[in-house]
Design an enzyme around this catalytic site. Structure first.
Site, mmCIF file in Angstrom:
data_model
loop_
_atom_site.group_PDB
_atom_site.id
_atom_site.type_symbol
_atom_site.label_atom_id
_atom_site.label_comp_id
_atom_site.label_asym_id
_atom_site.label_seq_id
_atom_site.Cartn_x
_atom_site.Cartn_y
_atom_site.Cartn_z
ATOM 1 N N LYS A 168 -6.674 -0.585 9.623
ATOM 2 C CA LYS A 168 -8.009 -0.822 10.228
ATOM 3 C C LYS A 168 -7.921 -1.273 11.680
ATOM 4 O O LYS A 168 -8.716 -0.864 12.512
ATOM 5 C CB LYS A 168 -8.812 -1.836 9.412
ATOM 6 C CG LYS A 168 -8.183 -3.196 9.424
ATOM 7 C CD LYS A 168 -8.623 -4.099 8.335
ATOM 8 C CE LYS A 168 -7.513 -5.090 8.156
ATOM 9 N NZ LYS A 168 -6.838 -5.122 6.944
ATOM 10 N N GLY A 213 -5.331 -4.152 -2.492
ATOM 11 C CA GLY A 213 -4.412 -3.965 -3.621
ATOM 12 C C GLY A 213 -3.727 -2.616 -3.538
ATOM 13 O O GLY A 213 -4.229 -1.672 -2.916
ATOM 14 N N GLY A 259 -2.359 -14.827 -4.240
ATOM 15 C CA GLY A 259 -1.872 -13.728 -3.400
ATOM 16 C C GLY A 259 -2.985 -12.986 -2.672
ATOM 17 O O GLY A 259 -2.745 -11.958 -2.045
ATOM 18 N N GLU A 305 -9.688 6.889 5.522
ATOM 19 C CA GLU A 305 -10.535 6.330 4.454
ATOM 20 C C GLU A 305 -10.051 4.945 4.016
ATOM 21 O O GLU A 305 -10.841 4.038 3.741
ATOM 22 C CB GLU A 305 -10.521 7.290 3.241
ATOM 23 C CG GLU A 305 -11.292 6.814 2.017
ATOM 24 C CD GLU A 305 -12.787 6.701 2.267
ATOM 25 O OE1 GLU A 305 -13.427 7.724 2.519
ATOM 26 O OE2 GLU A 305 -13.310 5.562 2.209
ATOM 27 N N VAL A 362 0.836 -1.216 0.000
ATOM 28 C CA VAL A 362 0.000 0.000 0.000
ATOM 29 C C VAL A 362 0.868 1.263 0.000
ATOM 30 O O VAL A 362 0.629 2.203 -0.767
ATOM 31 C CB VAL A 362 -0.969 -0.004 1.211
ATOM 32 C CG1 VAL A 362 -1.763 1.290 1.281
ATOM 33 C CG2 VAL A 362 -1.907 -1.202 1.121
ATOM 34 N N LYS A 366 -13.437 -3.827 10.298
ATOM 35 C CA LYS A 366 -14.015 -2.845 9.367
ATOM 36 C C LYS A 366 -15.448 -2.498 9.781
ATOM 37 O O LYS A 366 -15.846 -1.337 9.740
ATOM 38 C CB LYS A 366 -13.977 -3.399 7.943
ATOM 39 C CG LYS A 366 -12.547 -3.496 7.387
ATOM 40 C CD LYS A 366 -12.496 -4.306 6.104
ATOM 41 C CE LYS A 366 -11.068 -4.445 5.599
ATOM 42 N NZ LYS A 366 -10.919 -5.487 4.579
ATOM 43 N N GLY A 412 -10.663 -0.666 1.112
ATOM 44 C CA GLY A 412 -9.689 -0.204 0.116
ATOM 45 C C GLY A 412 -10.139 1.005 -0.680
ATOM 46 O O GLY A 412 -10.380 2.084 -0.122
ATOM 47 N N ASP A 472 -10.893 -9.600 10.083
ATOM 48 C CA ASP A 472 -10.700 -8.416 9.235
ATOM 49 C C ASP A 472 -12.053 -7.707 8.996
ATOM 50 O O ASP A 472 -12.155 -6.487 9.142
ATOM 51 C CB ASP A 472 -10.073 -8.888 7.905
ATOM 52 C CG ASP A 472 -9.915 -7.798 6.888
ATOM 53 O OD1 ASP A 472 -8.923 -7.060 6.976
ATOM 54 O OD2 ASP A 472 -10.786 -7.672 6.001
HETATM 55 N N1 HSE Z 1 -7.222 -8.938 3.588
HETATM 56 C C1 HSE Z 1 -8.241 -8.011 3.161
HETATM 57 C C2 HSE Z 1 -9.130 -8.672 2.133
HETATM 58 C C3 HSE Z 1 -7.711 -6.735 2.572
HETATM 59 O O1 HSE Z 1 -8.938 -9.843 1.759
HETATM 60 O O2 HSE Z 1 -10.056 -8.014 1.689
HETATM 61 C C4 HSE Z 1 -7.152 -5.790 3.567
HETATM 62 O O3 HSE Z 1 -8.102 -5.395 4.501
#
Ligand code: HSE
Length: 430
Positions: free
Chosen positions: A105, A302, A187, A129, A14, A205, A134, A201
């Site tokens: 995050k 990404g 990936g 943001e 990033v 969020k 993303g 994750d």
């Molecule tokens: N690992 C997260 C995803 C992206 O697969 O969307 C970063 O928050």
């Protein structure tokens, strides 16, 4: 023209994308945003990577202190990730009155209340943001687009890895382990995929987004969470046959003082707007009392999609003289009147293995009835399907809307009956 200097902490995927975007779009931002944004410093342990990117030696800082002391750095971009070093560096930057833009995050989810207080004390900004979904401008939308609405519901596919895995399982009938392997090969998934596949994750969020949407701190510890690692491809296929697509949803609902926040695999009707969000794409679907339905769709991860969000904050900070903070009292805990609903209402898909003997079905439907779980559809499958042993047959049941605790109670009673084992419980959202 206003000149703004930035420093980038962590020049990985990033941070690297952000560096390249800021450099390649420098003249474009001068022309379109009337601001001259220059990268004044970068900090990363991997000096070879910085050199390979063609970053000039004089921009490579030795440590955070050098960046803090640099009078040409107005904005510090944190793209390190994790909470230890990132929190230390962000705190130091804010204490030095430098505005911080972060894509982190976990840091924002766990510490935004602390960091925002430091930012306020030092009259500088804290923008994030890029911490959620993303390149999808969801935080800007909540703050500047739909802020005139009472947002009563938010549903999001906010994790690309799990969406890729579920899409593979749906479209190719692949089992979970194989789909995960493919996601790792491409990936998307990390070598240790726990944070993605167990919904951690998505939970971070959802904590950030629902705090903003519902104007009160929603700690991640209040979010019910279930991942996708236990999902059987047969349930996805059978659900599909009866009209449902499976997605890992981050759900936030708000009514009066009641808040219902959860992350779990969910069946949604094929014609729901989120059902067609496939592969590693993300989307957030909001319902506001004035606007009705709004959906944002795009790349949630990404280098360049996330850089787009980071740069959007940098430009915002560079072109607005007034600082902007959360629209809610940003404490560690929500305000005392907020009630978290664990006994929410949903429809359910249940898969059981039941004894193949006279009267078993009547007893099972009787248990559901006594627990207040009303059946919409029931379908007995051939012996052996779903891996049931030779004495048992699979039974698929969908229910009307019912309370989560009634279903939990029914599941416990069915499992204790000696007649059935409940193999899958999947919530349905319409
Ligand atoms: N690992 C997260 C995803 C992206 O697969 O969307 C970063 O928050």
């Amino acid at each position: 023209m206003k000149k703004v200097g930035v420093a980038i902490l962590g020049v990985g995927v990033v941070g690297g994308g952000t560096y390249e975007t800021l450099v390649s779009h420098h003249d474009f931002y001068m022309k379109t945003q009337q601001v001259d944004i220059t990268v004044e410093a970068v900090l990363d342990r991997n000096i070879e990577r910085l050199q390979a990117m063609g970053i000039a030696e004089e921009l490579i800082a030795k440590n955070i202190e050098e960046i803090i002391a640099n009078p040409n750095v107005d904005i510090v971009i944190e793209t390190i990730g994790g909470v230890d070093v990132a929190k230390e560096f962000v705190t130091k930057a804010l204490r030095a009155a430098k505005t911080v833009v972060t894509s982190n995050k976990e840091l924002i989810c766990k510490y935004s209340h602390e960091l925002e207080k430091i930012a306020k004390r030092n009259h500088c900004g804290l923008y994030y943001e890029a911490s959620c979904v993303g390149g999808v401008p969801i935080i800007r939308t909540l703050l500047d687009g739909v802020q005139g609405n009472n947002i009563h519901s938010m549903m999001g596919i906010v994790n690309g890895t799990t969406n890729y895995i579920l899409t593979k399982m749906t479209q190719d009938g692949t089992d979970y382990a194989e789909a995960l392997q493919e996601a790792q090969k491409l990936g998307y998934a990390e070598a240790d995929p726990t944070a993605d596949v167990e919904g951690i994750d998505s939970m971070y969020k959802l904590s950030i987004l629902s705090s903003m949407a519902f104007h009160t701190k929603i700690p991640y510890t209040k979010i019910m969470r279930e991942g996708i690692s236990h999902i059987d491809a047969n349930d996805i296929a059978f659900g599909h046959e009866i009209g449902y697509t499976m997605k890992l949803l981050a759900i936030g609902k708000h009514e009066g003082d009641g808040v219902d926040v959860r992350v779990h695999p969910t069946f949604i009707p094929h014609n729901h707007p989120l059902a067609s969000v496939n592969d590693s794409f993300n989307a957030v679907y909001l319902q506001g009392d004035a606007v009705g339905d709004v959906m944002l769709y795009g790349r949630g991860a990404g280098a360049f999609p996330t850089a787009s969000a980071v740069v959007s904050d940098v430009i915002y900070a560079a072109t607005h003289s007034e600082l902007r903070y959360s629209t809610f009292k940003n404490n560690a805990q929500p305000e005392s009147h907020v009630k978290f609903l664990s006994d929410f209402t949903s429809s359910y898909y249940l898969r059981l293995f039941i004894d193949d003997r006279l009267g078993a079905l009547a007893k099972i439907t009787g248990i559901l009835g006594k627990c207040g779980v009303s059946i919409v559809e029931i379908s007995q499958k051939p012996k052996g399907m779903f891996g049931a042993n030779s004495d048992r047959v699979p039974l698929i049941i969908t229910t009307y809307k019912t309370k989560e605790n009634s279903v939990k109670n029914a599941v416990a009673k069915l499992n204790a009956s000696g007649l059935a084992s409940v193999e899958a419980v999947i919530r349905i959202e319409s």
